[in-house]
Design a protein around this motif. Structure first.
Motif, PDB file in Angstrom:
ATOM      1  N   GLY A 539       0.792  -1.224   0.000  1.00  0.00           N
ATOM      2  CA  GLY A 539       0.000   0.000   0.000  1.00  0.00           C
ATOM      3  C   GLY A 539       0.820   1.267   0.000  1.00  0.00           C
ATOM      4  N   ALA A 540       2.065   1.194  -0.447  1.00  0.00           N
ATOM      5  CA  ALA A 540       2.964   2.346  -0.386  1.00  0.00           C
ATOM      6  C   ALA A 540       2.784   3.308  -1.558  1.00  0.00           C
ATOM      7  CB  ALA A 540       4.419   1.874  -0.336  1.00  0.00           C
ATOM      8  N   TYR A 541       2.114   2.867  -2.604  1.00  0.00           N
ATOM      9  CA  TYR A 541       1.953   3.689  -3.806  1.00  0.00           C
ATOM     10  C   TYR A 541       0.567   4.311  -3.764  1.00  0.00           C
ATOM     11  CZ  TYR A 541       6.207   1.465  -5.492  1.00  0.00           C
ATOM     12  OH  TYR A 541       7.502   1.044  -5.620  1.00  0.00           O
ATOM     13  N   GLU A 542       0.523   5.625  -3.607  1.00  0.00           N
ATOM     14  CA  GLU A 542      -0.751   6.300  -3.364  1.00  0.00           C
ATOM     15  C   GLU A 542      -1.564   6.518  -4.625  1.00  0.00           C
ATOM     16  OE1 GLU A 542       0.079   9.891  -1.282  1.00  0.00           O
ATOM     17  OE2 GLU A 542       0.950   8.890   0.472  1.00  0.00           O
ATOM     18  N   THR A 543      -0.908   6.638  -5.752  1.00  0.00           N
ATOM     19  CA  THR A 543      -1.609   6.980  -6.994  1.00  0.00           C
ATOM     20  C   THR A 543      -1.200   6.048  -8.134  1.00  0.00           C
ATOM     21  OG1 THR A 543       0.088   8.516  -7.800  1.00  0.00           O
ATOM     22  CG2 THR A 543      -1.600   9.403  -6.301  1.00  0.00           C
ATOM     23  N   LEU A 544      -2.035   5.999  -9.151  1.00  0.00           N
ATOM     24  CA  LEU A 544      -1.698   5.234 -10.350  1.00  0.00           C
ATOM     25  C   LEU A 544      -0.507   5.850 -11.078  1.00  0.00           C
ATOM     26  CD1 LEU A 544      -5.252   4.406 -11.750  1.00  0.00           C
ATOM     27  CD2 LEU A 544      -3.596   2.799 -10.774  1.00  0.00           C
ATOM     28  N   GLU A 545      -0.346   7.146 -10.931  1.00  0.00           N
ATOM     29  CA  GLU A 545       0.811   7.809 -11.549  1.00  0.00           C
ATOM     30  C   GLU A 545       2.112   7.271 -10.950  1.00  0.00           C
ATOM     31  OE1 GLU A 545      -2.665  10.111 -12.574  1.00  0.00           O
ATOM     32  OE2 GLU A 545      -1.965   9.316 -10.655  1.00  0.00           O
ATOM     33  N   GLU A 546       2.140   7.061  -9.642  1.00  0.00           N
ATOM     34  CA  GLU A 546       3.333   6.498  -9.002  1.00  0.00           C
ATOM     35  C   GLU A 546       3.587   5.072  -9.479  1.00  0.00           C
ATOM     36  OE1 GLU A 546       3.318   8.914  -4.726  1.00  0.00           O
ATOM     37  OE2 GLU A 546       2.720   6.808  -4.797  1.00  0.00           O
ATOM     38  N   VAL A 547       2.531   4.311  -9.635  1.00  0.00           N
ATOM     39  CA  VAL A 547       2.676   2.931 -10.109  1.00  0.00           C
ATOM     40  C   VAL A 547       3.214   2.920 -11.536  1.00  0.00           C
ATOM     41  CG1 VAL A 547       1.457   0.801 -10.661  1.00  0.00           C
ATOM     42  CG2 VAL A 547       0.853   2.073  -8.592  1.00  0.00           C
ATOM     43  N   MET A 548       2.670   3.765 -12.403  1.00  0.00           N
ATOM     44  CA  MET A 548       3.124   3.817 -13.784  1.00  0.00           C
ATOM     45  C   MET A 548       4.593   4.225 -13.872  1.00  0.00           C
ATOM     46  SD  MET A 548       1.045   2.779 -16.099  1.00  0.00           S
ATOM     47  CE  MET A 548       2.114   3.373 -17.401  1.00  0.00           C
ATOM     48  N   GLU A 549       4.991   5.165 -13.049  1.00  0.00           N
ATOM     49  CA  GLU A 549       6.386   5.603 -13.052  1.00  0.00           C
ATOM     50  C   GLU A 549       7.311   4.466 -12.633  1.00  0.00           C
ATOM     51  OE1 GLU A 549       9.473   8.236 -13.751  1.00  0.00           O
ATOM     52  OE2 GLU A 549       7.343   8.385 -14.241  1.00  0.00           O
ATOM     53  N   PHE A 550       6.884   3.671 -11.656  1.00  0.00           N
ATOM     54  CA  PHE A 550       7.661   2.515 -11.201  1.00  0.00           C
ATOM     55  C   PHE A 550       7.879   1.528 -12.351  1.00  0.00           C
ATOM     56  CE2 PHE A 550       7.410  -1.898  -9.587  1.00  0.00           C
ATOM     57  CZ  PHE A 550       8.562  -1.934  -8.810  1.00  0.00           C
ATOM     58  N   TYR A 551       6.814   1.192 -13.052  1.00  0.00           N
ATOM     59  CA  TYR A 551       6.948   0.257 -14.166  1.00  0.00           C
ATOM     60  C   TYR A 551       7.735   0.873 -15.323  1.00  0.00           C
ATOM     61  CZ  TYR A 551       3.649  -3.107 -12.182  1.00  0.00           C
ATOM     62  OH  TYR A 551       3.044  -4.049 -11.389  1.00  0.00           O
ATOM     63  N   ASN A 552       7.533   2.147 -15.568  1.00  0.00           N
ATOM     64  CA  ASN A 552       8.228   2.812 -16.666  1.00  0.00           C
ATOM     65  C   ASN A 552       9.735   2.799 -16.460  1.00  0.00           C
ATOM     66  OD1 ASN A 552       8.059   4.186 -19.177  1.00  0.00           O
ATOM     67  ND2 ASN A 552       8.386   6.145 -18.152  1.00  0.00           N
ATOM     68  N   ASN A 553      10.152   2.763 -15.197  1.00  0.00           N
ATOM     69  CA  ASN A 553      11.583   2.748 -14.877  1.00  0.00           C
ATOM     70  C   ASN A 553      12.179   1.345 -14.834  1.00  0.00           C
ATOM     71  OD1 ASN A 553      12.295   5.519 -14.621  1.00  0.00           O
ATOM     72  ND2 ASN A 553      11.148   5.612 -12.698  1.00  0.00           N
ATOM     73  N   GLY A 554      11.345   0.305 -15.024  1.00  0.00           N
ATOM     74  CA  GLY A 554      11.884  -1.055 -15.011  1.00  0.00           C
ATOM     75  C   GLY A 554      11.860  -1.714 -13.653  1.00  0.00           C
ATOM     76  N   GLY A 555      10.925  -1.325 -12.799  1.00  0.00           N
ATOM     77  CA  GLY A 555      10.810  -1.956 -11.483  1.00  0.00           C
ATOM     78  C   GLY A 555      11.994  -1.683 -10.593  1.00  0.00           C
ATOM     79  N   GLY A 556      12.178  -2.540  -9.599  1.00  0.00           N
ATOM     80  CA  GLY A 556      13.234  -2.326  -8.618  1.00  0.00           C
ATOM     81  C   GLY A 556      14.626  -2.321  -9.214  1.00  0.00           C
ATOM     82  N   VAL A 557      14.901  -3.266 -10.114  1.00  0.00           N
ATOM     83  CA  VAL A 557      16.233  -3.330 -10.721  1.00  0.00           C
ATOM     84  C   VAL A 557      16.484  -2.095 -11.569  1.00  0.00           C
ATOM     85  CG1 VAL A 557      17.705  -4.605 -12.322  1.00  0.00           C
ATOM     86  CG2 VAL A 557      16.305  -5.851 -10.661  1.00  0.00           C
ATOM     87  N   GLY A 558      15.471  -1.666 -12.306  1.00  0.00           N
ATOM     88  CA  GLY A 558      15.620  -0.457 -13.111  1.00  0.00           C
ATOM     89  C   GLY A 558      15.895   0.774 -12.281  1.00  0.00           C
ATOM     90  N   LEU A 559      15.490   0.727 -10.998  1.00  0.00           N
ATOM     91  CA  LEU A 559      15.726   1.846 -10.083  1.00  0.00           C
ATOM     92  C   LEU A 559      17.010   1.675  -9.273  1.00  0.00           C
ATOM     93  CD1 LEU A 559      12.054   2.302  -8.895  1.00  0.00           C
ATOM     94  CD2 LEU A 559      13.391   3.969 -10.193  1.00  0.00           C
ATOM     95  N   GLY A 560      17.767   0.623  -9.590  1.00  0.00           N
ATOM     96  CA  GLY A 560      19.073   0.464  -8.967  1.00  0.00           C
ATOM     97  C   GLY A 560      19.180  -0.626  -7.926  1.00  0.00           C
ATOM     98  N   LEU A 561      18.126  -1.375  -7.675  1.00  0.00           N
ATOM     99  CA  LEU A 561      18.190  -2.450  -6.680  1.00  0.00           C
ATOM    100  C   LEU A 561      18.910  -3.669  -7.251  1.00  0.00           C
ATOM    101  CD1 LEU A 561      14.592  -2.413  -5.146  1.00  0.00           C
ATOM    102  CD2 LEU A 561      16.645  -1.278  -4.278  1.00  0.00           C
ATOM    103  N   ASN A 562      19.551  -4.411  -6.380  1.00  0.00           N
ATOM    104  CA  ASN A 562      20.175  -5.680  -6.756  1.00  0.00           C
ATOM    105  C   ASN A 562      19.192  -6.791  -6.407  1.00  0.00           C
ATOM    106  OD1 ASN A 562      21.838  -7.796  -7.400  1.00  0.00           O
ATOM    107  ND2 ASN A 562      23.119  -7.615  -5.569  1.00  0.00           N
ATOM    108  N   LEU A 563      18.420  -7.234  -7.389  1.00  0.00           N
ATOM    109  CA  LEU A 563      17.349  -8.203  -7.158  1.00  0.00           C
ATOM    110  C   LEU A 563      17.500  -9.309  -8.195  1.00  0.00           C
ATOM    111  CD1 LEU A 563      14.873  -8.720  -5.365  1.00  0.00           C
ATOM    112  CD2 LEU A 563      13.505  -7.450  -7.026  1.00  0.00           C
ATOM    113  N   GLU A 564      18.119 -10.392  -7.800  1.00  0.00           N
ATOM    114  CA  GLU A 564      18.542 -11.445  -8.727  1.00  0.00           C
ATOM    115  C   GLU A 564      17.392 -12.046  -9.532  1.00  0.00           C
ATOM    116  OE1 GLU A 564      20.874 -15.781  -8.655  1.00  0.00           O
ATOM    117  OE2 GLU A 564      20.513 -14.669  -6.798  1.00  0.00           O
TER     118      GLU A 564
END
Length: 596
Positions: A539-564
């Protein structure tokens, strides 16, 4: 041993699926089988003489062309393999992700054309040739076993028509989204190959000019497409695919060929994928006794809002409110103890009956299990189904209601009846009455040009449709609807934070200690998503705009996370602000009228 066992399963499935076989195939099925054998020979020749040969000593470009020809040849037999030999079909063209068997705690490596695609595109490296050759040989081995299934199968006219209609549905759900060719981006042209095969098979049933015209026009549209992202998917569905399946149903009735009375997910007489009753809810029910009836639904609705189930003040409706599409509007639902919260966001119950796993971590296989879990959870109801059954059994009106809903019931209300009644009500929460549904059924005033653009992006460039499958837009892929999928997205603990930090909830891994399931969560339906904020399991994403931005960036790995084991592609989607807005505008067309 494993291969022989699978072949036995294929043949047993085929026998059970087709019922008692006639001693000899009628003329049309014989002709269709002969046609199929030619297509099988063609695929074998392309895979063996071109793909395997070029993989051994050809250039990267030659391998790529041979691979694409192999995929096209496979699409000509796909209607048969997916319907009659689904396990073999999965081995030949399944997703390039490990197959996880939860009960055995085992992980099997993926195989098939989609695995090869990742080696061939964008270019084959010499170090990967040995592995590619192994994959091709494995493909050919599975192909040979599938050929045995074809030899042993006695086709019937009804099954052929159902299988080909399902192939048209498959082109809508998976083909035009690029689901099984994400790197090659050949999904549109492969749709042309699949439809061509359907047209060839249907020709053995005689002449139908309207159907032939619709198929030819749909094939022409998909054959000439060069720009995968620019393809008008809505036009293809509304102007060609829907008319094709509608005309197929009408023609089958005209020919007097009985519809197959099977227990599949799509009702055999559904004219389009978007008919209100296209999906068979009983396909997703665990046993005959649990199948919904009006009496069970009415009883379940009463129990859903009645504190007698918990023995306290809380009801199912406390966290699943109709005006919020059966969510509660909170990041994480309130716990019984004042001021505390449960571990995850409350998902919508709308369309929950069309999946094979419940809860974000997919720990419950049925809605009955889910009801039992929620009632017993110390933070939610802290009660038991057995105690609820006892309380209900002390009230004559409820005893009579249960007897009406469960005619085989004796005097005592059993706990399982409570679970099944609640589940029956939840299964009834599937109206399919959104503006999108009405548009797909012919009301062209229901969607704007921007909303249609958003749909085309959703099914194409934005890649949403490769995980949220039509028509339910959840993780259960049609037309078989056999499995419900979860994904590792890399959801952030706080999307507004300057530093990307992975949410610590390990999802499915909490209950199934398999590395590939760490941080994996069920893919939920997107229907009514405009009413179900905030989003994600935390429940951390308050709006659909935030969700779309997350996917547009490639998820966690696209945002710099190390997620095998992230299953979401980590490449940026490159959606413009206008395109992101259009997708969101489309998503809002999936809202149903208020359901109580």
């Amino acid at each position: 041993m494993k291969r022989k066992y699978k072949l036995g399963i294929f043949l047993l499935f085929n026998f059970l699926f087709s019922g008692c076989f006639p001693e000899k195939e009628p003329k049309i099925p014989q002709e269709v089988k002969a046609h199929l054998l030619v297509q099988f020979d063609s695929l074998q020749n392309v895979a063996l003489q071109q793909l395997l040969r070029t993989a051994q000593n050809g250039s990267s470009e030659e391998v790529m062309q041979a691979f694409l020809q192999t995929r096209m040849a496979y699409k000509k037999i796909e209607w048969f393999t997916e319907y009659y030999a689904p396990t073999a079909s999965k081995e030949m063209n399944g997703a390039p992700l490990p197959e996880i068997e939860i009960e055995e705690t085992r992980v099997f490596p993926p195989s098939g054309l989609q695995v090869m695609e990742e080696m061939v595109f964008p270019a084959l490296q010499d170090k990967e040739r040995p592995e590619l050759i192994r994959e091709i040989n494995s493909f050919l081995s599975t192909f040979k076993r599938t050929r045995v299934i074809l030899d042993e199968t006695i086709l019937t006219e009804g099954h052929i028509l159902e299988a080909t209609k399902q192939e048209v549905f498959r082109t809508m759900i998976l083909g035009i989204s690029g689901f099984d060719a994400p790197l090659a981006k050949t999904g549109i042209n492969e749709t042309a190959a699949a439809l061509t095969s359907v047209r060839e098979v249907l020709s053995f049933f005689g002449e139908n000019r309207d159907l032939e015209h619709s198929l030819s026009q749909g094939i022409a549209l998909t054959q000439r497409t060069i720009d995968f992202n620019g393809f008008d998917r809505m036009k293809f569905i509304v102007d060609f695919a829907n008319p094709i399946t509608r005309q197929m149903v009408a023609w089958q009735k005209e020919l007097g060929i009985p519809f197959v009375e099977s227990a599949l997910a799509i009702n055999p007489q559904a004219e389009t994928l978007f008919d209100q009753d296209a999906l068979n809810p009983n396909y997703f029910v665990g046993n005959l006794e649990a199948r919904p009836t009006p009496q069970k639904v009415a009883l379940g609705k009463d129990l859903f809002y009645n504190p007698i189930v918990s023995g306290g003040a809380r009801t199912c409706g406390s966290c699943h409110q109709p005006e919020l599409a059966f969510t509660d509007g909170l990041p994480k639902s309130s716990a019984l103890q004042v001021g505390r919260f449960v571990g995850r966001n409350a998902p919508t119950l709308l369309y929950a009956g069309f999946q094979h796993a419940q809860f974000y971590d997919m720990r419950s296989p049925t809605l009955e299990n889910q009801a039992m879990d929620v009632i017993a959870n110390k933070d939610e109801m802290h009660a038991s189904v057995a105690e609820a059954a006892q309380r209900l059994g002390q009230k004559p009106a409820y005893v009579q209601a249960f007897k009406g809903a469960f005619p085989t019931m004796e005097q005592e209300i059993k706990p399982r009846y409570v679970m099944m009644a609640l589940a029956a009500y939840v299964r009834s929460l599937a109206p399919f009455q959104s503006r999108f549904d009405l548009y797909m059924r012919g009301d062209q005033n229901q969607m704007t040009r921007e909303e249609i653009t958003g749909f085309n992006l959703f099914m194409g460039k934005a890649k949403c449709g490769t995980c949220h499958f039509m028509p339910v837009f959840n993780g259960t892929a049609g037309p078989s609807f056999a499995n419900s999928e979860g994904e590792v997205l890399g959801v952030l603990q706080s999307p507004k934070s300057k530093k990307a930090v992975l949410d610590p909830d390990e999802g499915r891994f909490v209950h199934n200690k398999i590395d590939e399931l760490k941080f994996a969560f069920k893919t939920p339906t997107l229907r009514n998503i405009a009413k179900t904020a905030p989003y994600m399991h935390n429940g951390a994403y308050e709006t659909l705009e935030e969700v779309m931005e997350f996917y547009n960036n490639g998820g966690g790995v696209g945002l710099g996370l190390n997620l095998e084991h992230q299953t979401l592609p980590n490449d940026k989607l490159e959606l413009s602000p206008e395109e992101q807005k259009a997708v969101i505008v489309f998503l809002k067309t999936l809202s149903d009228p208020l359901q109580k």
